[in-house]
Design a protein around this motif. Structure first.
Motif, PDB file in Angstrom:
ATOM      1  N   UNK A  59      49.643 -13.001  -2.230  1.00  0.00           N
ATOM      2  CA  UNK A  59      50.164 -14.375  -2.109  1.00  0.00           C
ATOM      3  C   UNK A  59      49.676 -15.248  -3.253  1.00  0.00           C
ATOM      4  N   UNK A  60      49.449 -14.615  -4.414  1.00  0.00           N
ATOM      5  CA  UNK A  60      48.933 -15.365  -5.560  1.00  0.00           C
ATOM      6  C   UNK A  60      49.850 -15.295  -6.778  1.00  0.00           C
ATOM      7  N   UNK A  61      50.853 -14.410  -6.756  1.00  0.00           N
ATOM      8  CA  UNK A  61      51.671 -14.167  -7.930  1.00  0.00           C
ATOM      9  C   UNK A  61      51.072 -13.131  -8.850  1.00  0.00           C
ATOM     10  N   UNK A  62      49.833 -12.724  -8.571  1.00  0.00           N
ATOM     11  CA  UNK A  62      49.162 -11.694  -9.357  1.00  0.00           C
ATOM     12  C   UNK A  62      49.365 -10.326  -8.720  1.00  0.00           C
ATOM     13  N   UNK A  63      49.045  -9.283  -9.498  1.00  0.00           N
ATOM     14  CA  UNK A  63      48.958  -7.942  -8.937  1.00  0.00           C
ATOM     15  C   UNK A  63      47.811  -7.922  -7.930  1.00  0.00           C
ATOM     16  N   UNK A  64      47.849  -6.966  -7.029  1.00  0.00           N
ATOM     17  CA  UNK A  64      46.757  -6.858  -6.082  1.00  0.00           C
ATOM     18  C   UNK A  64      47.155  -6.113  -4.834  1.00  0.00           C
ATOM     19  N   UNK A  65      46.233  -6.047  -3.888  1.00  0.00           N
ATOM     20  CA  UNK A  65      46.457  -5.318  -2.643  1.00  0.00           C
ATOM     21  C   UNK A  65      45.987  -6.147  -1.457  1.00  0.00           C
TER      22      UNK A  65
ATOM     23  N   UNK B 192      40.980 -22.969  -1.087  1.00  0.00           N
ATOM     24  CA  UNK B 192      41.415 -23.957  -2.065  1.00  0.00           C
ATOM     25  C   UNK B 192      42.116 -23.310  -3.233  1.00  0.00           C
ATOM     26  N   UNK B 193      41.509 -22.264  -3.802  1.00  0.00           N
ATOM     27  CA  UNK B 193      42.132 -21.562  -4.922  1.00  0.00           C
ATOM     28  C   UNK B 193      43.334 -20.750  -4.461  1.00  0.00           C
ATOM     29  N   UNK B 194      43.290 -20.241  -3.243  1.00  0.00           N
ATOM     30  CA  UNK B 194      44.463 -19.522  -2.725  1.00  0.00           C
ATOM     31  C   UNK B 194      45.679 -20.442  -2.704  1.00  0.00           C
ATOM     32  N   UNK B 195      45.450 -21.697  -2.336  1.00  0.00           N
ATOM     33  CA  UNK B 195      46.550 -22.648  -2.274  1.00  0.00           C
ATOM     34  C   UNK B 195      47.067 -23.002  -3.673  1.00  0.00           C
ATOM     35  N   UNK B 196      46.167 -23.239  -4.615  1.00  0.00           N
ATOM     36  CA  UNK B 196      46.625 -23.594  -5.959  1.00  0.00           C
ATOM     37  C   UNK B 196      47.263 -22.396  -6.656  1.00  0.00           C
ATOM     38  N   UNK B 197      46.797 -21.186  -6.376  1.00  0.00           N
ATOM     39  CA  UNK B 197      47.413 -19.982  -6.948  1.00  0.00           C
ATOM     40  C   UNK B 197      48.820 -19.778  -6.427  1.00  0.00           C
ATOM     41  N   UNK B 198      49.007 -19.921  -5.110  1.00  0.00           N
ATOM     42  CA  UNK B 198      50.347 -19.696  -4.557  1.00  0.00           C
ATOM     43  C   UNK B 198      51.302 -20.806  -4.982  1.00  0.00           C
ATOM     44  N   UNK B 199      50.776 -22.024  -5.184  1.00  0.00           N
ATOM     45  CA  UNK B 199      51.630 -23.116  -5.642  1.00  0.00           C
ATOM     46  C   UNK B 199      52.118 -22.846  -7.063  1.00  0.00           C
ATOM     47  N   UNK B 200      51.226 -22.422  -7.953  1.00  0.00           N
ATOM     48  CA  UNK B 200      51.641 -22.058  -9.307  1.00  0.00           C
ATOM     49  C   UNK B 200      52.664 -20.921  -9.282  1.00  0.00           C
ATOM     50  N   UNK B 201      52.533 -20.013  -8.301  1.00  0.00           N
ATOM     51  CA  UNK B 201      53.455 -18.884  -8.186  1.00  0.00           C
ATOM     52  C   UNK B 201      54.770 -19.258  -7.520  1.00  0.00           C
TER      53      UNK B 201
ATOM     54  N   UNK C 279      60.915 -22.299 -10.922  1.00  0.00           N
ATOM     55  CA  UNK C 279      59.760 -21.644 -10.310  1.00  0.00           C
ATOM     56  C   UNK C 279      59.924 -20.135 -10.428  1.00  0.00           C
ATOM     57  N   UNK C 280      58.832 -19.379 -10.561  1.00  0.00           N
ATOM     58  CA  UNK C 280      57.443 -19.831 -10.483  1.00  0.00           C
ATOM     59  C   UNK C 280      57.022 -20.628 -11.712  1.00  0.00           C
ATOM     60  N   UNK C 281      56.026 -21.490 -11.519  1.00  0.00           N
ATOM     61  CA  UNK C 281      55.482 -22.256 -12.641  1.00  0.00           C
ATOM     62  C   UNK C 281      54.718 -21.331 -13.589  1.00  0.00           C
ATOM     63  N   UNK C 282      54.047 -20.334 -13.010  1.00  0.00           N
ATOM     64  CA  UNK C 282      53.317 -19.315 -13.767  1.00  0.00           C
ATOM     65  C   UNK C 282      53.971 -17.977 -13.438  1.00  0.00           C
ATOM     66  N   UNK C 283      54.371 -17.182 -14.436  1.00  0.00           N
ATOM     67  CA  UNK C 283      55.103 -15.933 -14.159  1.00  0.00           C
ATOM     68  C   UNK C 283      54.341 -15.001 -13.231  1.00  0.00           C
ATOM     69  N   UNK C 284      55.090 -14.359 -12.329  1.00  0.00           N
ATOM     70  CA  UNK C 284      54.504 -13.336 -11.474  1.00  0.00           C
ATOM     71  C   UNK C 284      54.110 -12.122 -12.322  1.00  0.00           C
ATOM     72  N   UNK C 285      53.059 -11.448 -11.877  1.00  0.00           N
ATOM     73  CA  UNK C 285      52.618 -10.252 -12.609  1.00  0.00           C
ATOM     74  C   UNK C 285      52.511  -9.050 -11.672  1.00  0.00           C
TER      75      UNK C 285
END
Length: 396
Positions: free
Chosen positions: A212-218, A246-255, A380-386
């Motif tokens: 839920x961040x727009x980044x790769x992960x598991x 807090x960072x989870x929210x800002x990460x998902x918003x950018x995504x 959107x996304x504001x920051x590209x998904x990876x």
């Protein structure tokens, strides 16, 4: 304390005053021991930050972060002579019966008017009895209402098991899979929106390549009694630090990812929310899902309002609840999420605006606490998904 203003903690400290006593996560003591600042959220006490939202956000974008999302509802659907995937299609608009083994799909729980009751992730997997089961992850604040809705909408041949003995941990960031694969070999063979069964020190795990961040992960479902030991082990890897809400929210918003209860609610349809991809072609053609008449009409003629991204001029973030106004000052829309985007170094927001204004580059005005802010509609996304859509396993 936070390295951002206090009101940057979006959608986190908003538990209603009449809410029942919040529950504790399986890792509650672990979070406190690692410096987590704990706050109520979605019926639980959860860590909002450890060393600071800005630092945690940027760390996750560059390295990897551990998120505790054990408040989410992990549901398993099985059928007595009935395919649970087919039963789920009574309330979800996706092609669930066509879902392959260990494949995932984003979907929406809809009411009869086409409004969104929740957004969720659906996976088909092999069950203990040799038949397929459907694993569904729903939002923490809505999980009990979701279960009630599922029970009301399905036959008695379907059993729903809430796996509340399982913790759910997410490891997110460009170095997340490298770190996890050192502990759990084979994880690197997963690709985005696939999942599988694994083991760690004899402990059974269910792992999906998603997040839920727009980044790769598991995301890792693990028996709660083993969660702290795993958290210790993964945070011992040099790339991984614990990350708060807090960072989870800002990460998902950018995504550009919506948050239920803020950007999605029972008055909002998938078309308004720009989530049309969750409506599969077969289901659209059949028109056999809840709210189909309204949703298909909106697809044909367009909705009255649409969810858009906004880049806000200046440095002051505009928060949920701010108004979008016309030149004459009349209110024509509303901001549903907003905050400062650390990756961009600028404030961003999501809002619902009239469809005619939902065009990238359109200038709009926002009013928050009597102050006018200029903004521009953004893609959107504001920051590209990876997301990783091809296996990183050697030779795969």
């Amino acid at each position: 304390m936070s390295d951002l203003p206090a009101d940057t903690l979006l959608n986190v400290e908003d538990a209603p005053e009449d809410q029942e006593e919040p529950q504790l996560l399986p890792l509650d003591a672990w979070h406190r021991a690692h410096g987590g600042r704990m706050v109520p959220f979605a019926g639980y006490i959860m860590p909002v930050q450890y060393e600071g939202i800005m630092a945690e956000h940027l760390w996750c974008r560059e390295n990897a972060g551990l998120f505790d999302v054990s408040h989410m509802g992990q549901l398993v659907f099985t059928g007595d002579g009935v395919d649970p995937a087919q039963a789920l299609e009574a309330v979800l608009p996706g092609d669930i019966t066509g879902l392959g083994q260990n494949r995932m799909r984003y979907s929406l729980l809809l009411n009869e008017e086409g409004g969104v009751l929740d957004d969720l992730m659906v996976t088909r997997r092999a069950g203990e009895e040799g038949t397929d089961e459907i694993y569904v992850v729903v939002n923490g604040a809505t999980k009990y209402d979701d279960i009630g809705h599922f029970l009301d909408s399905m036959s008695d041949d379907i059993t729903i098991n809430l796996r509340d003995e399982q913790a759910l941990l997410a490891v997110q960031g460009p170095k997340a899979v490298d770190a996890v694969s050192r502990l759990i070999p084979g994880v690197e063979a997963l690709v985005f929106m696939t999942a599988g069964a694994f083991e760690w020190n004899g402990t059974p795990l269910w792992i999906s390549r998603s997040g839920y961040t727009g980044e790769d992960g598991v995301e890792i479902s693990i028996p709660a009694e083993h969660a702290a030991a795993f958290a210790d082990a993964i945070c011992a890897e040099p790339e991984v630090k614990p990350i708060g809400l807090g960072a989870r929210d800002s990460l998902r918003l950018e995504a550009g990812l919506p948050l239920y209860g803020h950007d999605l609610d029972p008055e909002t349809t998938p078309v308004m929310a720009d989530l049309g991809f969750a409506l599969s072609k077969r289901r659209r053609e059949a028109g056999d899902f809840a709210g189909a008449a309204r949703i298909l009409a909106e697809r044909e003629s367009g909705p009255a309002v649409k969810r858009v991204g906004l880049i806000v001029t200046g440095r002051q973030p505009v928060r949920e609840g701010a108004s979008v106004v016309a030149e004459d000052g009349s209110v024509i829309g509303r901001v549903t999420s907003g905050g400062f985007a650390p990756t961009l170094g600028a404030p961003i927001a999501m809002a619902y605006v009239p469809a005619a204004l939902a065009i990238v580059g359109t200038a709009v005005r926002l009013i928050q606490r009597g102050k006018v802010h200029d903004a521009t509609v953004s893609a959107m996304p504001f920051v590209p998904h990876r997301y990783v859509r091809q296996s990183t396993k050697t030779g795969a």
